[in-house]
Scaffold this motif. Structure first.
Motif, PDB file in Angstrom:
ATOM      1  N   GLY A   1       0.790  -1.232   0.000  1.00 34.82           N
ATOM      2  CA  GLY A   1       0.000   0.000   0.000  1.00 34.82           C
ATOM      3  C   GLY A   1       0.818   1.276   0.000  1.00 34.82           C
ATOM      4  N   LYS A   2       2.143   1.166  -0.014  1.00 35.36           N
ATOM      5  CA  LYS A   2       2.992   2.356   0.018  1.00 35.36           C
ATOM      6  C   LYS A   2       3.437   2.749  -1.393  1.00 35.36           C
ATOM      7  CE  LYS A   2       3.013   3.033   4.382  1.00 35.36           C
ATOM      8  NZ  LYS A   2       2.316   4.223   4.899  1.00 35.36           N
ATOM      9  N   PHE A   3       3.840   4.004  -1.504  1.00 37.40           N
ATOM     10  CA  PHE A   3       4.363   4.507  -2.778  1.00 37.40           C
ATOM     11  C   PHE A   3       5.827   4.849  -2.594  1.00 37.40           C
ATOM     12  CE2 PHE A   3       3.191   6.696  -6.871  1.00 37.40           C
ATOM     13  CZ  PHE A   3       4.472   7.106  -7.188  1.00 37.40           C
TER      14      PHE A   3
ATOM     15  N   THR B   1       0.056  -0.993  -4.058  1.00 37.43           N
ATOM     16  CA  THR B   1       1.469  -0.662  -3.843  1.00 37.43           C
ATOM     17  C   THR B   1       2.044  -0.087  -5.127  1.00 37.43           C
ATOM     18  OG1 THR B   1       1.550  -2.573  -2.391  1.00 37.43           O
ATOM     19  CG2 THR B   1       3.670  -1.625  -3.054  1.00 37.43           C
ATOM     20  N   MET B   2       2.835   0.974  -5.015  1.00 36.77           N
ATOM     21  CA  MET B   2       3.359   1.583  -6.231  1.00 36.77           C
ATOM     22  C   MET B   2       4.837   1.932  -6.121  1.00 36.77           C
ATOM     23  SD  MET B   2       0.243   3.951  -7.634  1.00 36.77           S
ATOM     24  CE  MET B   2      -0.460   4.371  -6.060  1.00 36.77           C
ATOM     25  N   LEU B   3       5.477   1.840  -7.270  1.00 39.80           N
ATOM     26  CA  LEU B   3       6.884   2.198  -7.386  1.00 39.80           C
ATOM     27  C   LEU B   3       6.929   3.115  -8.590  1.00 39.80           C
ATOM     28  CD1 LEU B   3       9.705   1.335  -6.312  1.00 39.80           C
ATOM     29  CD2 LEU B   3       9.716  -0.411  -8.059  1.00 39.80           C
TER      30      LEU B   3
ATOM     31  N   THR C   1       4.270  15.002  -3.612  1.00 34.65           N
ATOM     32  CA  THR C   1       2.866  14.812  -3.243  1.00 34.65           C
ATOM     33  C   THR C   1       2.524  13.339  -3.083  1.00 34.65           C
ATOM     34  OG1 THR C   1       2.618  16.410  -5.023  1.00 34.65           O
ATOM     35  CG2 THR C   1       0.623  15.837  -3.817  1.00 34.65           C
ATOM     36  N   LEU C   2       3.114  12.510  -3.954  1.00 28.56           N
ATOM     37  CA  LEU C   2       2.673  11.120  -4.018  1.00 28.56           C
ATOM     38  C   LEU C   2       3.449  10.170  -3.110  1.00 28.56           C
ATOM     39  CD1 LEU C   2       2.309  10.826  -7.882  1.00 28.56           C
ATOM     40  CD2 LEU C   2       0.440  10.936  -6.230  1.00 28.56           C
ATOM     41  N   ALA C   3       4.773  10.396  -3.018  1.00 31.11           N
ATOM     42  CA  ALA C   3       5.619   9.356  -2.445  1.00 31.11           C
ATOM     43  C   ALA C   3       5.571   9.303  -0.917  1.00 31.11           C
ATOM     44  CB  ALA C   3       7.056   9.564  -2.913  1.00 31.11           C
ATOM     45  N   ASP C   4       5.563   8.095  -0.378  1.00 34.40           N
ATOM     46  CA  ASP C   4       5.720   7.909   1.068  1.00 34.40           C
ATOM     47  C   ASP C   4       7.201   7.888   1.410  1.00 34.40           C
ATOM     48  OD1 ASP C   4       2.902   7.432   1.773  1.00 34.40           O
ATOM     49  OD2 ASP C   4       3.163   5.724   0.431  1.00 34.40           O
TER      50      ASP C   4
ATOM     51  N   LYS D   1      15.539   7.385   1.521  1.00 36.41           N
ATOM     52  CA  LYS D   1      15.234   8.511   2.394  1.00 36.41           C
ATOM     53  C   LYS D   1      13.845   8.300   3.003  1.00 36.41           C
ATOM     54  CE  LYS D   1      18.855  11.009   1.792  1.00 36.41           C
ATOM     55  NZ  LYS D   1      19.758  11.138   2.935  1.00 36.41           N
ATOM     56  N   GLN D   2      13.798   8.266   4.310  1.00 37.02           N
ATOM     57  CA  GLN D   2      12.510   8.183   4.985  1.00 37.02           C
ATOM     58  C   GLN D   2      11.880   9.574   4.996  1.00 37.02           C
ATOM     59  OE1 GLN D   2      11.243   5.320   6.127  1.00 37.02           O
ATOM     60  NE2 GLN D   2      13.060   4.084   5.686  1.00 37.02           N
ATOM     61  N   GLU D   3      10.598   9.606   5.109  1.00 40.83           N
ATOM     62  CA  GLU D   3       9.880  10.877   5.148  1.00 40.83           C
ATOM     63  C   GLU D   3      10.364  11.823   4.070  1.00 40.83           C
ATOM     64  OE1 GLU D   3       8.886  12.535   9.053  1.00 40.83           O
ATOM     65  OE2 GLU D   3      10.043  10.861   9.848  1.00 40.83           O
ATOM     66  N   ALA D   4      10.024  11.453   2.906  1.00 37.14           N
ATOM     67  CA  ALA D   4      10.537  12.128   1.722  1.00 37.14           C
ATOM     68  C   ALA D   4      10.401  13.644   1.768  1.00 37.14           C
ATOM     69  CB  ALA D   4       9.786  11.606   0.511  1.00 37.14           C
ATOM     70  N   LYS D   5       9.273  14.098   2.242  1.00 37.26           N
ATOM     71  CA  LYS D   5       9.009  15.525   2.124  1.00 37.26           C
ATOM     72  C   LYS D   5      10.032  16.370   2.877  1.00 37.26           C
ATOM     73  CE  LYS D   5       4.301  14.559   1.268  1.00 37.26           C
ATOM     74  NZ  LYS D   5       2.998  14.324   1.817  1.00 37.26           N
ATOM     75  N   LYS D   6      10.531  15.830   3.972  1.00 32.54           N
ATOM     76  CA  LYS D   6      11.485  16.610   4.757  1.00 32.54           C
ATOM     77  C   LYS D   6      12.894  16.525   4.194  1.00 32.54           C
ATOM     78  CE  LYS D   6       8.889  16.008   8.957  1.00 32.54           C
ATOM     79  NZ  LYS D   6       8.698  15.030   9.990  1.00 32.54           N
TER      80      LYS D   6
END
Lengths: 278, 255
Positions: free
Chosen positions: B37-39, B205-207, B218-221, B244-249
């Motif tokens: 279920g993650k991107f 689930t997406m890659l 916007t999309l990636a986890d 990288k965890q928490e992509a946005k940061k």
């Protein structure tokens, strides 16, 4: 998933063969002739499986042994060596090259069908189009005239042959019509496997397109497995999910069609793929 | 969190026999785990092997070494780098979808027939398949007069949407997206992004590779940043790759 056909170490050579030409590093490079013993290697060490309902492609340039493989599978030529197992005969336990003549004919007339590039090989030109198709049912033991006529006509309708031409001789047909009748003839016995040897070779592109569409729709509707020999990568890409690539009588590479085209591994396959006019 | 895809030490090296045996490294020693279920977004400069990585997972390319483990709900896995071709065809048919920026429509097959083909092959009744496709056509904003036309005549944006739709109609459990919004205008990009967001809600689930940084954020986890390119093979080097965890940061701009 179980294969319907297993081909193991299929070999066809003209001549006696020697350690040089049958070894892993054959000395010839420009043709299939062994400089040591003079034998011609049509094909050797050919191994592949065919799965239910798939179209397996065999590609390679002229003289690579593609047609020889089909010809041995249909017993038109006697293989020099190798084994074939087909699940429709004794549960796939018996090597087809050891069958008696009667069972072999049964395979040709019922279980397997074949479509040749040259319609003269596949059709009797002295018998009408519908007669050609009906003949296969007669040799398969069907005797009721109405049953035979009904199934022949419904199949000719399926391959889009005009009813007014059913009774004409194949010599009066166009190349495309001859191929349609060959396809109908192959299909009439409800075979499990159809061998296609360059079925659109020599046809102009619009007729080729119709024949390819017919093969594709038949494959999807009837789930009949096919082995398709072609030197045309575009044709193979359209129809086949798996292919084997042959050169000088040997299989040089095999794999998923898109993989072989997008990521060819062997030198010959790379040359072949890059030779395609895009 | 259930593991869905795990890639271990994956390397792809092209062996170009016809270019004097030149070796071209697409990528080396890539490792990551993707949960159900993650991107996972893949970032990196052009030529760093992003598309090659996705293609190896779909087996459009054969990886040179390493493992690609696809897990089912019971935690059992198959190694996509090792299974046979017929087995891979079944995975493609039943579990995995791939959408690239290139769309090669089948010649002489109408949009409707193209899209319903996977359903018909699965034994759906034609009317039901058409019903389902019609709903999707509306969602993808494909006008009715195009349903029975050949997609080879469509605009770039329409082709892209058909490409995505044909993969989604059969609901894969894992979806590989290789720049599905490349060279599209803002409106068409918007439609595709909305659809991808909807798929996330449905736990697919997406890659994915998205050229646009904003879209990716916007999309990636999580984001897999491929930092070193596959260079021409002169000396051995290991790619510097990390998740990288928490992509946005922590997103790294590499312009």
């Amino acid at each position: 998933m179980n294969a319907i056909l297993k081909v193991q170490n299929l070999k066809k050579i003209y001549g006696r063969g020697c350690d040089d030409c049958l070894g892993t590093n054959p000395p010839y490079s420009k043709d299939n002739k062994c400089p040591t013993c003079g034998s011609i290697i049509a094909c050797t060490d050919v191994n592949f499986d065919v799965y239910p309902g798939e179209i397996l492609g065999i590609v390679g340039e002229s003289g690579s042994g593609k047609s020889t493989v089909l010809s041995c599978l249909y017993f038109n030529q006697q293989a020099t060596d190798g084994k074939i197992f087909y699940r429709g005969i004794e549960g796939g336990e018996k090597d087809l090259f050891n069958l008696n003549a009667q069972t072999r004919r049964q395979l040709q007339n019922i279980h397997f069908g074949i479509v040749y590039q040259n319609p003269h090989l596949g059709l009797n030109f002295n018998v009408s189009g519908e007669g050609n198709v009906a003949e296969r049912l007669l040799v398969a033991g069907k005797r009721n005239f109405n049953t035979i006529q009904n199934s022949v006509h419904s199949l000719l309708e399926r391959v889009a042959l005009s009813p007014s031409r059913y009774k004409d001789f194949p010599k009066y047909y166009s190349g495309g019509m001859q191929q349609r009748v060959q396809i109908a003839k192959a299909l009439i016995s409800n075979p499990e496997l159809i061998l296609l040897d360059e079925p659109t070779g020599g046809l102009d592109v619009s007729v080729q397109a119709k024949i390819l569409d017919l093969i594709r729709s038949i494959s999807r509707e009837l789930k009949v497995a096919m082995i398709m020999v072609s030197h045309d990568m575009q044709v193979i890409r359209l129809l086949c999910k798996r292919i084997i690539v042959m050169k000088h009588g040997r299989v040089v590479e095999s794999g998923l069609t898109d993989r072989v085209i997008d990521d060819p591994k062997e030198a010959y396959t790379q040359t072949l793929v890059h030779s395609t006019i895009q | 969190m259930k593991k869905h895809l795990e890639v271990r030490n994956l390397t792809k090296i092209f062996d170009m026999h016809i270019l004097n045996n030149k070796k071209i490294i697409a990528f080396e020693n890539i490792n990551f785990t993707l949960n159900r279920g993650k991107f996972l977004g893949i970032s990196g400069k052009s030529g760093y092997g992003k598309s090659s990585l996705i293609r190896c997972i779909y087996r459009n390319y054969d990886s040179t070494s390493g493992d690609i483990l696809l897990f089912d709900n019971n935690g059992e896995s198959v190694n996509l780098a090792k299974i046979s071709d017929p087995e891979m065809l079944i995975i493609r048919e039943k579990r995995m979808g791939y959408v690239s920026q290139f769309f090669t429509p089948l010649p002489r097959v109408t949009t409707m027939n193209l899209v319903i083909e996977p359903l018909i092959d699965k034994g759906w009744l034609k009317d039901d398949a058409i019903q389902r496709a019609s709903e999707l056509f509306k969602l993808f904003d494909i006008p009715g007069n195009l349903w029975d036309a050949y997609p080879s005549t469509f605009s770039g944006g329409e082709k892209q949407r058909i490409n995505l739709m044909k993969t989604l109609i059969d609901c894969p459990e894992i979806l590989l997206l290789d720049e599905p919004t490349a060279s599209l205008d803002a409106r068409n990009r918007g439609i595709i992004l909305e659809i991808v967001k909807e798929l996330k809600k449905q736990n697919i689930t997406m890659l994915g590779i998205f050229h646009d940084q904003m879209e990716m954020e916007t999309l990636a986890d999580e984001i897999l940043a491929i930092k070193r390119p596959g260079e021409y093979h002169d000396e051995t080097h290991s790619a510097d790759i990390e998740v990288k965890q928490e992509a946005k940061k922590e997103f790294i701009f590499q312009l």
